[in-house]
Design a protein around this motif. Structure first.
Motif, mmCIF file in Angstrom:
data_model
loop_
_atom_site.group_PDB
_atom_site.id
_atom_site.type_symbol
_atom_site.label_atom_id
_atom_site.label_comp_id
_atom_site.label_asym_id
_atom_site.label_seq_id
_atom_site.Cartn_x
_atom_site.Cartn_y
_atom_site.Cartn_z
ATOM 1 N N LEU A 233 0.822 -1.199 -0.051
ATOM 2 C CA LEU A 233 -0.004 0.012 0.141
ATOM 3 C C LEU A 233 0.749 1.105 -0.049
ATOM 4 O O LEU A 233 1.626 1.258 1.022
ATOM 5 N N LEU A 234 0.911 1.875 -1.082
ATOM 6 C CA LEU A 234 1.648 3.222 -1.408
ATOM 7 C C LEU A 234 0.800 4.213 -1.154
ATOM 8 O O LEU A 234 -0.026 4.641 -2.068
ATOM 9 N N THR A 235 1.096 5.180 -0.429
ATOM 10 C CA THR A 235 0.395 6.497 -0.027
ATOM 11 C C THR A 235 1.191 7.821 0.067
ATOM 12 O O THR A 235 2.256 7.850 0.663
ATOM 13 N N PHE A 236 1.123 8.446 -1.178
ATOM 14 C CA PHE A 236 2.008 9.789 -1.257
ATOM 15 C C PHE A 236 1.520 10.810 -0.389
ATOM 16 O O PHE A 236 0.331 11.200 -0.137
ATOM 17 N N THR A 237 2.413 11.326 0.635
ATOM 18 C CA THR A 237 2.081 12.359 1.527
ATOM 19 C C THR A 237 2.353 13.793 1.006
ATOM 20 O O THR A 237 2.045 14.784 1.626
ATOM 21 N N ASP A 238 3.441 13.947 0.317
ATOM 22 C CA ASP A 238 3.974 15.275 -0.168
ATOM 23 C C ASP A 238 4.479 14.985 -1.553
ATOM 24 O O ASP A 238 5.319 14.176 -1.789
ATOM 25 N N VAL A 239 3.861 15.673 -2.732
ATOM 26 C CA VAL A 239 4.447 15.632 -4.140
ATOM 27 C C VAL A 239 4.521 17.295 -4.463
ATOM 28 O O VAL A 239 3.782 18.072 -4.506
ATOM 29 N N GLU A 275 -0.018 16.430 -7.050
ATOM 30 C CA GLU A 275 -1.168 15.395 -6.698
ATOM 31 C C GLU A 275 -0.590 14.620 -5.658
ATOM 32 O O GLU A 275 0.399 14.045 -5.542
ATOM 33 N N LEU A 276 -1.543 13.638 -5.012
ATOM 34 C CA LEU A 276 -1.311 12.865 -3.841
ATOM 35 C C LEU A 276 -2.213 11.513 -3.988
ATOM 36 O O LEU A 276 -3.154 11.326 -3.355
ATOM 37 N N PRO A 277 -1.859 10.688 -5.039
ATOM 38 C CA PRO A 277 -2.593 9.540 -5.199
ATOM 39 C C PRO A 277 -2.105 8.430 -4.205
ATOM 40 O O PRO A 277 -1.190 8.458 -3.356
ATOM 41 N N VAL A 278 -3.009 7.404 -4.079
ATOM 42 C CA VAL A 278 -2.710 6.201 -3.327
ATOM 43 C C VAL A 278 -2.702 4.750 -4.243
ATOM 44 O O VAL A 278 -3.779 4.752 -5.120
ATOM 45 N N PHE A 279 -1.841 3.971 -4.074
ATOM 46 C CA PHE A 279 -1.793 2.791 -4.962
ATOM 47 C C PHE A 279 -1.581 1.364 -4.075
ATOM 48 O O PHE A 279 -1.124 1.484 -2.989
ATOM 49 N N TYR A 301 9.255 14.199 -3.523
ATOM 50 C CA TYR A 301 8.220 13.702 -2.889
ATOM 51 C C TYR A 301 8.513 12.862 -1.648
ATOM 52 O O TYR A 301 9.649 12.558 -1.535
ATOM 53 N N THR A 302 7.431 12.462 -0.901
ATOM 54 C CA THR A 302 7.505 11.429 0.173
ATOM 55 C C THR A 302 6.363 10.815 0.287
ATOM 56 O O THR A 302 5.327 11.254 -0.350
ATOM 57 N N ALA A 303 6.525 9.434 0.368
ATOM 58 C CA ALA A 303 5.352 8.347 0.527
ATOM 59 C C ALA A 303 5.546 7.730 1.757
ATOM 60 O O ALA A 303 6.964 7.426 2.119
ATOM 61 N N ALA A 304 4.310 7.188 2.110
ATOM 62 C CA ALA A 304 4.361 6.065 3.189
ATOM 63 C C ALA A 304 4.246 4.758 2.594
ATOM 64 O O ALA A 304 3.425 4.355 1.871
ATOM 65 N N VAL A 305 5.055 3.744 2.901
ATOM 66 C CA VAL A 305 4.968 2.254 2.510
ATOM 67 C C VAL A 305 4.335 1.250 3.696
ATOM 68 O O VAL A 305 5.000 1.495 4.850
ATOM 69 N N THR A 306 3.343 0.755 3.342
ATOM 70 C CA THR A 306 2.775 -0.059 4.380
ATOM 71 C C THR A 306 2.537 -1.461 3.833
ATOM 72 O O THR A 306 2.135 -1.503 2.488
ATOM 73 N N PHE A 307 2.716 -2.701 4.363
ATOM 74 C CA PHE A 307 2.292 -3.942 3.932
ATOM 75 C C PHE A 307 1.081 -4.348 4.300
ATOM 76 O O PHE A 307 0.866 -4.475 5.677
ATOM 77 N N VAL A 308 -0.062 -4.809 3.591
ATOM 78 C CA VAL A 308 -1.452 -5.243 4.062
ATOM 79 C C VAL A 308 -1.484 -6.489 3.675
ATOM 80 O O VAL A 308 -0.976 -7.076 2.905
#
Length: 562
Positions: A233-239, A275-279, A301-308
């Motif tokens: 789960l990839l969530t961009f927090t600042d672009v 833009e701040l998309p989520v993948f 950019y910065t993005a949060a990486v989590t594993f679901v």
């Protein structure tokens, strides 16, 4: 001669339209080069005061042609090493006219070059294609169109700092015959390690230099890998990238691919600006590719990486562990059954893969293994059979159904090691040769020819009922399969005595890096053909032996044939 444009008809050895340049005052002078197509050195230099250009065209197609600027002056070549510094000729005083300076900058192993301009003054015409004097940048050691990064003049420095994608960078400084009091440039050279990375744990990722500005001409890839049973789960927090053009395209951009390879059909997002998309990955991997152009940059950019947790499957109500009613356990929607609308062997095969089996033997419907007493979670499932998880298949949506439990779907899986792979030979000259196709999950597919050898072919031929293999057929000797066919096996490694291909080493069903131009084939022999072949081989050996004895007799006679 500085070429501003070049577009001639493409042909082998430039036999159609061409531009020939001779180092002297006639076509009898030494040939510098013969050019066609679109890629030509940015500058072509004579050794003396004369050069001859001969432009030839044939009677077929035409193109735009060429344009160039000829300067009579000095050509200098300079080699520089990063880290360090470089300046224009005569800096900090005005640079001379009628001069081309080619500076090749190199760095150490796996180090990229960053060039930052402390001072830049090359005529006062900012970033126009018709600059009289200018500095051009090439990524690598060549000055071709493919390596071209951009051109700068004037006093602005929005192209700085600029980074090479490899271990070399070429700067070409062009000054025409007009006198100018501009002083040129002063630049610092530094080196940085590759920005490519692999992420295997949750946390925050960012572009290089964040929150400071990223480099111009940057290319970075970030591969994110989850553990088995997990998804990314990839969530961009600042672009903060350069904004889109008026036409809607991105100059600097982020591209996200579902999987570990940057393929067009795997691209799931391309964006820029703020833009701040989520993948979310469908498998265990995501790939981020960040690229920037020649000028204007931002923080990155910065993005949060989590594993679901990935969706799981269980089989309920069967007489053994490899059969039963299909029930899905989703991390968000809970546990439920699958409606049997469109349910077939390919859908059941994906369930079997999720459970560690090779393929499905059957896909029962109409609650064959009994009705469930929980929610119906999926309907209209449509898998290709190549997916690794049912969440990757097409369906009507989670909890989007109008089914009853009398329509619960089931699956019967082959036990590990018992999957009887079926083969056939297609598009051959005889029934005993052709492209190999394998039947898995009710669908035929092919084998990639990477590492394909006679031991692998022997196993396939015996599975087809033949006594063995004559030879392997690989790229160029096999008719490629239809692009709609899956490629099931790659890097097959058999000893030759296995009972079936499923007992050989390979990269796993459906895991490959091939296309159908590399489909594997084989030429098999039957028992009758084998006996005939053995007889022919004996005959060949006897004839060869007689020939050798006859030649030995001639040598012993010492005959003078003249």
């Amino acid at each position: 001669m500085a070429f501003d444009g070049f577009n001639l008809q493409e042909s082998d050895n430039c036999t159609a339209d061409s531009l020939s340049i001779y180092d002297g005052d006639s076509e009898m002078s030494p040939l510098i080069g013969k050019y066609c197509g679109t890629d030509i050195p940015r500058f072509v230099t004579s050794t003396g005061p004369n050069a001859t250009l001969v432009f030839d065209t044939d009677s077929s197609e035409t193109s735009a042609g060429y344009s160039l600027k000829a300067v009579f002056g000095t050509v200098r070549t300079i080699n520089a090493r990063a880290p360090g510094s470089i300046t224009s000729v005569s800096f900090p005083y005005s640079y001379p006219g009628r001069e081309i300076v080619i500076t090749t900058i190199t760095s150490g192993n796996k180090e990229h070059i960053v060039i930052s301009f402390e001072f830049f003054e090359v005529q006062d015409i900012p970033f126009e294609d018709d600059c009289y004097d200018y500095l051009e940048f090439f990524d690598g050691k060549t000055q071709t169109r493919k390596a071209y990064i951009g051109r700068a003049c004037g006093t602005q420095k929005s192209f700085s700092p600029l980074k090479s994608t490899g271990q070399a960078l070429v700067l070409v400084f062009f000054a025409d015959q007009r006198f100018d009091e501009s002083r040129g440039y002063d630049a610092t050279l530094t080196t940085v390690k590759s920005c490519d990375s692999i992420v295997t744990s949750s946390g925050t990722i960012s572009s290089s230099n964040y929150p400071s500005n990223y480099y111009n001409n940057e290319r970075c890839s970030t591969k994110i890998r989850a553990k088995r049973g997990k998804r990314v789960l990839l969530t961009f927090t600042d672009v903060d990238l350069e904004e889109r053009s008026n036409e809607g395209s991105c100059y600097d951009k982020l591209q996200v691919y579902d999987g570990g390879v940057a393929k067009a059909d795997a691209l799931i997002g391309e964006f820029c600006g703020s833009e701040l998309p989520v993948f979310r990955s469908s498998g265990r991997k995501l790939l981020i590719v960040f690229s920037s152009d020649f000028m204007i940059n931002g923080k990155g950019y910065t993005a949060a990486v989590t594993f679901v947790t990935a969706t799981k499957a269980v089989l309920v109500g069967g007489s053994s562990r490899n059969e039963g009613r299909v029930e899905i356990i989703h991390p968000q929607y809970g546990r439920g059954t699958v409606c049997d609308n469109q349910w077939d062997i390919k859908d059941a095969t994906v369930i079997c893969k999720m459970l560690g089996y090779g393929a499905a033997r059957d896909a029962p419907t109409r609650a064959y293994f009994g009705q469930g007493n929980i929610q119906v979670l999926l309907n209209d499932v449509d898998c290709s059979g190549m997916e690794l998880n049912i969440e990757e298949c097409q369906h009507s949506g989670w909890r989007q159904n109008f089914c009853y439990h009398r329509e619960d779907a089931g699956a019967v899986c082959y036990q590990k090691g018992e999957v009887p792979l079926q083969f056939r030979l297609v598009d051959g000259n005889l029934p005993t040769d052709g492209r190999i196709e394998v039947l898995i999950g009710g669908q035929w597919g092919t084998i990639c020819d990477d590492d394909w050898d006679l031991e692998d072919a022997q196993v396939v031929c015996r599975s087809l009922g033949y006594s063995g293999a004559v030879r392997t057929l690989t790229k160029g000797s096999v008719t490629p399969g239809n692009t709609s066919l899956p490629i099931y096996f790659d890097n097959v490694a058999c000893n030759g005595d296995e009972a079936g291909l499923e007992f050989c080493r390979h990269h796993g069903v459906g895991n490959h890096n091939c296309d159908h131009s590399k489909d594997a084939g084989v030429e098999c022999i039957s028992d009758d053909e084998s006996r005939s072949r053995q007889a022919r081989e004996v005959e060949k050996v006897e004839i060869k032996k007689e020939d050798v004895e006859w030649m030995m007799e001639l040598v012993d006679l010492n005959i003078d044939w003249n």
